[in-house]
Design a protein around this motif. Structure first.
Motif, mmCIF file in Angstrom:
data_model
loop_
_atom_site.group_PDB
_atom_site.id
_atom_site.type_symbol
_atom_site.label_atom_id
_atom_site.label_comp_id
_atom_site.label_asym_id
_atom_site.label_seq_id
_atom_site.Cartn_x
_atom_site.Cartn_y
_atom_site.Cartn_z
ATOM 1 N N ASP A 129 -48.183 -60.615 -26.091
ATOM 2 C CA ASP A 129 -48.170 -59.153 -26.259
ATOM 3 C C ASP A 129 -48.859 -58.532 -25.043
ATOM 4 O OD1 ASP A 129 -48.687 -56.523 -26.883
ATOM 5 O OD2 ASP A 129 -49.336 -56.933 -28.943
ATOM 6 N N ALA A 289 -48.244 -53.246 -40.023
ATOM 7 C CA ALA A 289 -46.889 -52.948 -40.489
ATOM 8 C C ALA A 289 -46.075 -52.480 -39.301
ATOM 9 C CB ALA A 289 -46.932 -51.860 -41.550
ATOM 10 N N LEU A 290 -44.762 -52.518 -39.416
ATOM 11 C CA LEU A 290 -43.918 -52.025 -38.335
ATOM 12 C C LEU A 290 -42.720 -51.277 -38.921
ATOM 13 C CD1 LEU A 290 -43.746 -52.017 -35.209
ATOM 14 C CD2 LEU A 290 -42.175 -53.932 -35.400
ATOM 15 N N GLU A 291 -42.381 -50.152 -38.257
ATOM 16 C CA GLU A 291 -41.353 -49.238 -38.756
ATOM 17 C C GLU A 291 -39.937 -49.694 -38.411
ATOM 18 O OE1 GLU A 291 -43.783 -48.631 -36.469
ATOM 19 O OE2 GLU A 291 -43.099 -47.306 -34.880
ATOM 20 N N HIS A 310 -46.751 -43.831 -43.725
ATOM 21 C CA HIS A 310 -46.807 -43.917 -42.259
ATOM 22 C C HIS A 310 -45.510 -44.528 -41.699
ATOM 23 C CE1 HIS A 310 -49.209 -44.666 -38.428
ATOM 24 N NE2 HIS A 310 -48.155 -45.434 -38.246
ATOM 25 N N GLU A 311 -45.123 -45.678 -42.221
ATOM 26 C CA GLU A 311 -43.915 -46.340 -41.693
ATOM 27 C C GLU A 311 -42.653 -45.535 -42.008
ATOM 28 O OE1 GLU A 311 -44.846 -48.482 -39.661
ATOM 29 O OE2 GLU A 311 -46.850 -48.740 -40.521
ATOM 30 N N GLU A 333 -46.695 -42.105 -33.205
ATOM 31 C CA GLU A 333 -47.875 -42.466 -33.989
ATOM 32 C C GLU A 333 -48.680 -41.260 -34.461
ATOM 33 O OE1 GLU A 333 -47.902 -45.218 -35.135
ATOM 34 O OE2 GLU A 333 -46.828 -46.538 -33.754
ATOM 35 N N PHE A 380 -51.608 -48.490 -28.464
ATOM 36 C CA PHE A 380 -51.922 -48.535 -29.903
ATOM 37 C C PHE A 380 -53.370 -48.110 -30.172
ATOM 38 C CE2 PHE A 380 -48.569 -51.962 -29.520
ATOM 39 C CZ PHE A 380 -47.558 -51.205 -30.079
HETATM 40 N N1 ARG Z 1 -45.971 -49.091 -34.744
HETATM 41 C C1 ARG Z 1 -46.782 -49.871 -35.665
HETATM 42 C C2 ARG Z 1 -47.350 -48.872 -36.658
HETATM 43 O O1 ARG Z 1 -47.995 -47.943 -36.294
HETATM 44 C C3 ARG Z 1 -47.897 -50.609 -34.987
HETATM 45 C C4 ARG Z 1 -47.487 -51.771 -34.181
HETATM 46 C C5 ARG Z 1 -48.625 -52.494 -33.561
HETATM 47 N N2 ARG Z 1 -48.078 -53.476 -32.678
HETATM 48 C C6 ARG Z 1 -48.764 -54.379 -32.020
HETATM 49 N N3 ARG Z 1 -48.104 -55.206 -31.256
HETATM 50 N N4 ARG Z 1 -50.052 -54.431 -32.140
HETATM 51 O O2 ARG Z 1 -47.114 -48.934 -37.804
#
Ligand code: ARG
Ligand code: ZN
Length: 496
Positions: A129, A289-291, A310-311, A333, A380
């Motif tokens: 990452d 979590a991821l959207e 949120h998602e 975000e 993030f």
């Molecule tokens: N977009 C995601 C959320 O806010 C967060 C993803 C974090 N990703 C990472 N590689 N740390 O729900």
């Protein structure tokens, strides 16, 4: 509409149309490729379980943005056996270990559309990452654990399982994601489930995302899932995938997305996709979590409806309307965090105000910098999530709640299915509110270091009680922002 505002909005629209983006993002310059615009991905994945070894064929509809003799796609750790360009075998190489370089038999003139069929195989592995470059425990892309598989790619993990133009402005439809797995497994991907076909010892699941999607939102989950199928209030399919290890409270929380969709629709306009759903990853190593578009992904422990809100909010903000550059991720975000706070407080404006003011106090104490960030390590961070949400709250205080949601709705209508940046948001806000001073307010929140005062703001009541505690928000949990200062439970999970 004010004449001045109309002129600037028009100019912005023209600029957008002319540039049409497709630029490699400066935050992740080794991902993304010049000269091509992918219009559609058709992925046909055969996945052996539990190894999750992949045998695959990807068909990409591509438009040449310049005269092409060779072009490249992002692909990492998988071996290509054949490339056909409009049915004709092409010369290719993988000398750069994260690129597939293709030389079509005949040059492709600028403006022409063509089909690339790529056959490939291998055991996919996640990659580092790059938002946490010095910690190898942070990985992206295709994961396997305990006989299951999941793919989570924000921001640049798509190349671990399909050949892609992995940059945020090259959105494309994914009109078929076909996944063939051994019988007994369920395969989940984005959008609508089109068919489930038993094929002897295997089962083939076909999914479809017909609205444009960024590469990092494409997902695949293979596990022994249970599913609950229902529908939104407007009749779109809702599917909630859980496993034997998923707490009942999590599943109950997913089910709230039905009323959340109806509520968000009253505020910002129609839900932008043909279906919604959620899928659990019961790997304890996953801490966020991821959207993932049309099918949000949750770690274990999503009983708090804030994370579900949120998602879901991301489906409008971030997914349908995507950022044009990673630096502007607050546009996704910040909105998601705003709605995460709004949902549980929707019946009490006073409680909502109090929650936002606590967040404000935290931002002041932490001296959070501007919402627009200048390096990948910060995408993030609290700046994106918290200061982004506060920028929106400040805008709401300035223009009033009714106008604020008109701005949000206009933003959705104007950029649906496309990319947009902070400048375009400011133009939309000025245009809809008819108030040119909104431009200064937003610029201060988005681009300038000191945390601006809240419009009409006296110090919050909570302030008298001492320093503001860290609000309990999705973006602040498990070190989303400050990975290094993550609570022990997160650090341990991430290291797995
Ligand atoms: N977009 C995601 C959320 O806010 C967060 C993803 C974090 N990703 C990472 N590689 N740390 O729900
Ligand atoms: Zn988010």
């Amino acid at each position: 509409m004010h004449a001045f505002a109309k002129a600037v909005v028009l100019a912005a629209g023209l600029a957008l149309a002319a540039s049409s983006a497709h630029a490699v993002d400066p935050f992740f310059p080794t991902f993304g490729n010049n000269g091509i615009d992918v219009r559609n991905y058709d992925l046909d994945l055969d996945v052996a379980m539990p190894s999750s070894r992949l045998t695959a064929k990807a068909t990409l509809d591509i438009r040449a943005l310049e005269d092409i003799t060779t072009f490249r796609l992002d692909l990492t750790g998988l071996t290509v056996s054949e490339v056909l360009i409009d049915g004709v075998p092409a010369v290719f190489n993988q000398r750069n270990e994260s690129k597939l370089t293709i030389r079509p038999r005949v040059a492709i003139p600028k403006g022409k559309s063509f089909k690339a069929v790529i056959s490939y195989a291998g055991a996919p592995k996640p990659i580092q990452d790059p938002t946490v470059p010095d910690d190898p425990s942070y990985q992206l892309g295709w994961f396997t654990y305990d006989g299951a598989t999941y793919a989570l790619s924000e921001p640049v993990g798509a190349s671990t399982f399909y050949p892609s133009n992995d940059e945020p402005t090259d959105k494309a439809t994914f009109n078929r994601i076909a996944i063939t797995v051994p019988a007994g497994y369920t395969a989940v991907a984005n959008g609508l489930l089109k068919s489930t076909t038993p094929l002897g010892a295997k089962t083939r699941f076909v999914w479809s995302m017909d609205e444009p999607m960024t590469t990092w939102l494409a997902t695949v989950h293979i596990n022994r899932f249970d599913v609950k199928v229902t529908a939104t209030t407007t009749g779109k399919p809702l599917r909630f995938y859980s496993t034997a290890a998923t707490p009942a409270a999590d599943v109950a929380s997913y089910a709230k997305s039905r009323s959340m969709i109806a509520y968000f629709e009253t505020l910002v306009g129609p839900y932008p996709f043909d279906s919604y759903g959620s899928v659990v990853v019961d790997d304890p190593a996953l801490y966020y979590a991821l959207e993932t578009q049309g099918m949000s992904t949750f770690p274990l422990g999503a009983a708090d409806e804030g994370i579900v809100a949120h998602e879901l909010a991301h489906q409008w903000f971030g997914n349908s309307v995507s950022v044009a550059a990673w630096a502007d991720l607050w546009l996704a975000e910040g909105f998601a965090t705003y709605f995460e706070v709004l949902w549980p407080n929707r019946r009490s404006p006073a409680a909502f105000d109090a929650a936002m003011r606590r967040m404000y106090d935290y931002a002041v104490d932490a001296q959070l910098g501007p919402a627009v960030v200048d390096r990948p390590e910060d995408i993030f961070s609290d700046r994106t999530y918290v200061r982004g949400a506060l920028a929106l709250y400040a805008l709401q205080l300035k223009v009033g709640t009714e106008t604020f949601f008109r701005i949000a709705r206009t933003w959705q209508e104007t950029y649906r299915g496309r990319n947009a940046n902070s400048r375009q948001f400011i133009l939309t806000a000025v245009d809809v509110s008819g108030d040119r001073t909104v431009s200064t307010l937003l610029s201060d929140w988005l681009f300038k270091a000191p945390v601006p005062p809240l419009p009409g703001g006296q110090p919050s009541a909570a302030r008298r009680l001492g320093p503001a505690p860290k609000p309990d928000l999705v973006g602040l949990r498990c070190g989303r922002g400050s990975h290094r200062g993550a609570p022990a439970v997160c650090a341990g999970a991430a290291a797995n």
